[in-house]
Structures are given as structure tokens and as C-alpha cells.
Design an enzyme around this catalytic site. Structure first.
Site, short mmCIF file in Angstrom:
data_model
loop_
_atom_site.label_atom_id
_atom_site.label_comp_id
_atom_site.label_asym_id
_atom_site.label_seq_id
_atom_site.Cartn_x
_atom_site.Cartn_y
_atom_site.Cartn_z
N ARG A 9 11.79 -1.31 11.01
CA ARG A 9 10.51 -1.47 11.72
C ARG A 9 10.58 -2.71 12.60
O ARG A 9 10.72 -3.82 12.11
CB ARG A 9 9.36 -1.59 10.71
CG ARG A 9 8.95 -0.27 10.14
CD ARG A 9 7.79 -0.41 9.19
NE ARG A 9 6.62 -1.04 9.81
CZ ARG A 9 5.43 -1.08 9.24
NH1 ARG A 9 5.25 -0.51 8.06
NH2 ARG A 9 4.42 -1.65 9.84
N ARG A 63 -9.27 0.54 9.54
CA ARG A 63 -8.88 -0.84 9.82
C ARG A 63 -9.93 -1.56 10.64
O ARG A 63 -9.78 -2.74 10.94
CB ARG A 63 -7.58 -0.83 10.60
CG ARG A 63 -6.34 -1.20 9.77
CD ARG A 63 -5.15 -1.03 10.67
NE ARG A 63 -3.97 -1.75 10.31
CZ ARG A 63 -2.88 -1.21 9.78
NH1 ARG A 63 -2.89 0.05 9.42
NH2 ARG A 63 -1.80 -1.93 9.59
N LYS A 108 0.83 -1.21 0.00
CA LYS A 108 0.00 0.00 0.00
C LYS A 108 0.86 1.26 0.00
O LYS A 108 0.63 2.17 -0.78
CB LYS A 108 -0.93 0.01 1.23
CG LYS A 108 -1.85 -1.19 1.33
CD LYS A 108 -2.80 -1.07 2.51
CE LYS A 108 -2.13 -1.15 3.87
NZ LYS A 108 -1.68 -2.48 4.28
N ARG A 139 11.55 -7.07 4.27
CA ARG A 139 11.51 -5.63 4.51
C ARG A 139 12.12 -5.30 5.87
O ARG A 139 12.81 -4.29 6.03
CB ARG A 139 10.04 -5.15 4.46
CG ARG A 139 9.87 -3.66 4.70
CD ARG A 139 8.46 -3.20 4.41
NE ARG A 139 7.58 -3.38 5.56
CZ ARG A 139 6.26 -3.09 5.54
NH1 ARG A 139 5.69 -2.65 4.44
NH2 ARG A 139 5.53 -3.27 6.61
N ARG A 195 -0.25 -9.49 13.47
CA ARG A 195 -0.81 -8.42 12.62
C ARG A 195 -1.80 -9.01 11.61
O ARG A 195 -2.82 -8.41 11.31
CB ARG A 195 0.32 -7.66 11.91
CG ARG A 195 0.97 -6.63 12.86
CD ARG A 195 2.37 -6.27 12.44
NE ARG A 195 2.41 -5.53 11.19
CZ ARG A 195 3.52 -5.41 10.44
NH1 ARG A 195 4.63 -6.02 10.80
NH2 ARG A 195 3.49 -4.70 9.34
P1 AMP Z 1 1.12 -0.01 9.06
O1 AMP Z 1 2.29 0.89 8.83
O2 AMP Z 1 -0.10 0.45 8.32
O3 AMP Z 1 1.45 -1.45 8.81
O4 AMP Z 1 0.73 0.10 10.62
C1 AMP Z 1 1.62 -0.31 11.63
C2 AMP Z 1 0.92 -0.38 12.97
O5 AMP Z 1 0.38 0.89 13.30
C3 AMP Z 1 -0.25 -1.34 13.03
O6 AMP Z 1 0.15 -2.67 13.27
C4 AMP Z 1 -1.04 -0.75 14.20
O7 AMP Z 1 -0.43 -1.07 15.45
C5 AMP Z 1 -0.85 0.76 13.98
N1 AMP Z 1 -1.94 1.29 13.12
C6 AMP Z 1 -1.78 1.86 11.90
N2 AMP Z 1 -2.97 2.23 11.40
C7 AMP Z 1 -3.90 1.89 12.30
C8 AMP Z 1 -5.31 1.97 12.36
N3 AMP Z 1 -6.03 2.49 11.34
N4 AMP Z 1 -5.94 1.51 13.47
C9 AMP Z 1 -5.25 0.98 14.49
N5 AMP Z 1 -3.93 0.84 14.49
C10 AMP Z 1 -3.22 1.28 13.42
#
Ligand code: AMP
Length: 372
Positions: free
Chosen positions: A316, A271, A196, A310, A328
Site C-alpha cells: 500500500r 468516515r 479493523k 505494514r 490520514r
Molecule cells: P482504508 O483501507 O480504510 O485505510 O482506506 C484507505 C483510503 O481509502 C483512505 O485513506 C481514503 O482515501 C479511502 N477511503 C476508504 N474509505 C473511505 C470512506 N469511507 N470515505 C472516504 N474515503 C475512503
């Protein structure tokens, strides 16, 4: 609630069903309280607009009553015309009865005037008028209105029985006329590692959109050790979702920072279903909407490999430990994946094969963007 389109016009959510229930129940209580204990009133609904209001009103009215309907239309398109058509419907003998008119909306008062003229000759015991909505700014008559549910500004409304040129009566809530939405708002969707973020970087430039990644915003806050960052960190480290309230407020703030945007690419948001509902309501309030959910579909095993790969360079912490990665996915499958149905039910879901070269996938997505 979302923006709706009826014929050539757009309408945004204005009064929800819960609020309508409160207004209608309150009206029914007031009417009942003012009548002698054994009085059996006859409610007369003015069709067509009042049919849902009248149905809810008499169910909220605690006492014996009769109901009848008359037809008397005064609307053409979105502006009230002064021409009133004929009355059809009253067959009952109203002599000596307490008659209470149920109107969905009173604006100029032209219809109300007609009602008073007609009922003058019916020898009723008393005539009262209860209206769900009232537009004080355009009411031109010196006529009594006994009960007003809710006063509203002079803007055209539809829903809950009220129509625009025949359409809109079946919506359970009230919508208000608005401009055609100006923004293009896309939810870029898919499980962790679907690509994404990578795709959003290309698409935002191609379509001049603002990219909001909630994960990036959280990571930025963690890096800068803000209060929000400290709060989010403990969830993110475990691969859990950050609580909705925190995430929703943060997202709203990010959107507000870019008030002049042509539109947004939402990446990693919504989400959960409650995030999706909050986003819809937030955008609808601005007269905007989500145009599409574009979902990158990739098999889970490919994703785990991608994420571990990654993790070697991304820095990360949630990308390096397979247990946390699996968590996740678990969060995704239990809370997020259902959003496919949420957007499908609005005809806004576009699934894209997310396996292939970056360019090929960008091309697949842009074919969808171009259609919107
Ligand atoms: P991402 O970079 O989108 O993979 O997000 C990494 C982490 O950020 C996720 O595993 C959640 O802990 C937190 N996070 C990101 N977006 C959301 C969301 N919309 N709702 C809840 N937690 C989020």
C-alpha cells in the site's frame, strides 16, 4: 432518521420534517385562498393527534384566526375501531362562524362522521375539514373532505403528534410500521492501522456477516483500473478522503450485491457525518439499522509504527510515507473521530482496547457482538 421501537413494535422513517413543512404550508395557503378576505375562521383541532399539526398549521396561516380544540378518540392500538368516544371541549358559540376542522389523519371516516353529526346542530356559517393525512383505501364514508395534505397507504403511522398506544407523539417526523430488523450491522471503527481489517476477517466468519471494507473496494477498483478506481486514486495517494458522494454510492452498491446477508461489518465506513447519516437513512429505508459501532482504541504513535511496518509488505503506497500517514490521521481527527459522538448519542458506541494480541482483541470484540 433511524428505526424506532415503541412498546413491542418497530417503525421506520416515512415522511421527514422538511416534507411535512411543505405539506402543512400548502394546506394553510389553500385554506386561506378559499376564504373571503376579511373572514376570521375558527380552527377546531381534534385532539390528541392534531396538536403538532395544528400548531404548525396556524403559524403558517397568514391571517387572523381563532383556534380551539376538542377531544374525540377513535384509536385503540394499531387498528381503527368503530367505537367513538364523547366530544369534550367546545365552549365557544359557533353561531354564524366559519369553522375549519383540523384532523391529523382520516382513515375509515368514523371520527369524521361523528364530527359532522355534532356540528350539524351548531348553526355554523360553514364547516370545512382539513386533514393532514388521508387513507383512501380504507375510507368508507360519503362525506366531504375539503383539504387533504397527503394521501398515504393503509399502514399504521406514528410521530408528529400521532401515537401508538401513547408513545411516539414527540418525534418530529412520521414513521411507518415495519418488521423487526433482521440483520446485525456493525460499524468497525478506529483510526488507520487500528486493526479493523484484521479483526473483520475473523468476525465475519464467527458471526456469518458480510465484510465491506471501502478501502479494499477502492483498491480493487484501482487495481482493475476502473473509472471509480481512477477517480479514487488521486485522493487515496495523498491520504485524503474520497468525496462522500462517490463513497456513499459505492457502499450502497456493495450492500445491494448482498441482499440476503445476515448483516454487515462496515470497515472504513462511515468516515464522515454525512456518510453516517446516509448509511442510517439507507438502512432505515430497508427496515434495518446499525446495531453498534465497535471502536478499536489505539494510541496514535503505536499506529504510525504499525502502519510503517505494514507498509513494508502490504504494497500500500499510502502506508510507506510518514507525511501521508500523518495526513490520514489528520483526516481521521478532523472528519471521522466525531462519529464517536454520533453513535454515542444513539447509545451504540462500544470502545474496545485495541492494544494486545489479535486473539485477545477478537475476544474483546466478540463479547460486545454477543450482547447485541
Ligand atoms: P482504508 O483501507 O480504510 O485505510 O482506506 C484507505 C483510503 O481509502 C483512505 O485513506 C481514503 O482515501 C479511502 N477511503 C476508504 N474509505 C473511505 C470512506 N469511507 N470515505 C472516504 N474515503 C475512503
Amino acid at each position: 432518521m433511524n428505526i424506532i421501537k415503541l412498546h413491542d413494535l418497530y417503525f421506520k422513517p416515512y415522511i421527514n420534517k422538511a416534507k411535512l413543512d411543505i405539506i402543512v404550508n400548502h394546506l394553510a395557503k389553500q385554506v386561506k385562498a378559499d376564504l373571503p378576505k376579511d373572514e376570521v375562521p375558527i380552527f377546531v383541532g381534534i385532539l390528541n393527534g392534531c396538536f403538532l399539526f395544528a400548531a404548525d398549521f396556524i403559524r403558517a396561516y397568514k391571517g387572523n384566526c381563532e383556534i380551539s380544540f376538542v377531544k374525540l378518540a377513535s384509536y385503540e392500538g394499531t387498528s381503527s375501531s368503530e367505537k367513538i368516544k364523547n366530544l369534550v371541549g367546545i365552549n365557544e358559540d359557533l353561531t354564524g362562524r366559519t369553522v375549519i376542522i383540523l384532523e391529523d389523519i382520516i382513515d375509515t371516516g368514523a371520527t369524521l362522521q361523528e364530527i359532522y353529526n355534532i356540528f350539524k346542530y351548531k348553526n355554523v356559517k360553514q364547516l370545512k375539514v382539513a386533514t393532514l393525512f388521508f387513507k383512501p383505501d380504507v375510507f368508507k364514508k360519503e362525506l366531504p373532505i375539503d383539504y387533504i395534505g397527503h394521501s398515504i397507504e393503509d399502514k399504521f403511522i406514528v410521530g408528529y403528534g400521532l401515537d401508538y398506544d401513547g408513545l411516539g407523539r414527540n418525534y418530529p417526523e412520521i414513521y411507518q410500521l415495519t418488521q423487526q430488523p433482521k440483520m446485525k450491522n456493525i460499524v468497525l471503527f478506529g483510526p488507520p492501522g487500528a486493526g479493523k481489517g484484521t479483526q473483520a476477517e475473523f468476525l465475519k466468519d464467527m458471526y456469518n456477516l458480510v465484510h465491506i471494507s471501502t478501502g479494499d473496494v477502492f483498491r480493487f477498483n484501482i487495481k482493475n483500473e476502473t473509472e471509480l478506481g481512477l477517480l479514487a486514486k488521486k485522493y487515496m495517494d495523498e491520504g485524503d478522503l474520497v468525496p462522500d458522494k462517490v463513497t456513499i454510492n459505492m457502499l450502497k452498491a456493495e450492500v445491494e450485491k448482498n441482499a440476503d446477508a445476515n448483516g454487515f461489518i462496515f470497515d472504513g465506513f462511515p468516515r464522515t457525518e454525512s456518510q453516517a447519516e446516509a448509511l442510517d437513512a439507507f438502512l432505515a429505508d430497508k427496515g434495518e439499522q446499525i446495531n453498534a459501532m465497535v471502536a478499536l482504541e489505539v494510541p496514535e504513535n503505536t499506529l504510525v509504527t504499525r502502519l510503517l511496518e505494514r507498509g513494508k509488505t502490504s504494497g500500500r503506497t499510502d502506508d510507506t510515507d510518514e507525511t501521508k500517514i500523518r495526513n490520514r490521521f489528520n483526516e481521521y481527527n478532523t472528519k471521522t473521530a466525531i462519529l464517536k459522538e454520533y453513535f454515542e448519542s444513539q447509545d451504540k458506541y462500544y470502545g474496545i482496547n485495541g492494544v494486545g494480541s489479535i486473539e485477545d482483541i477478537t475476544k474483546r470484540i466478540s463479547e460486545v457482538f454477543d450482547k447485541l
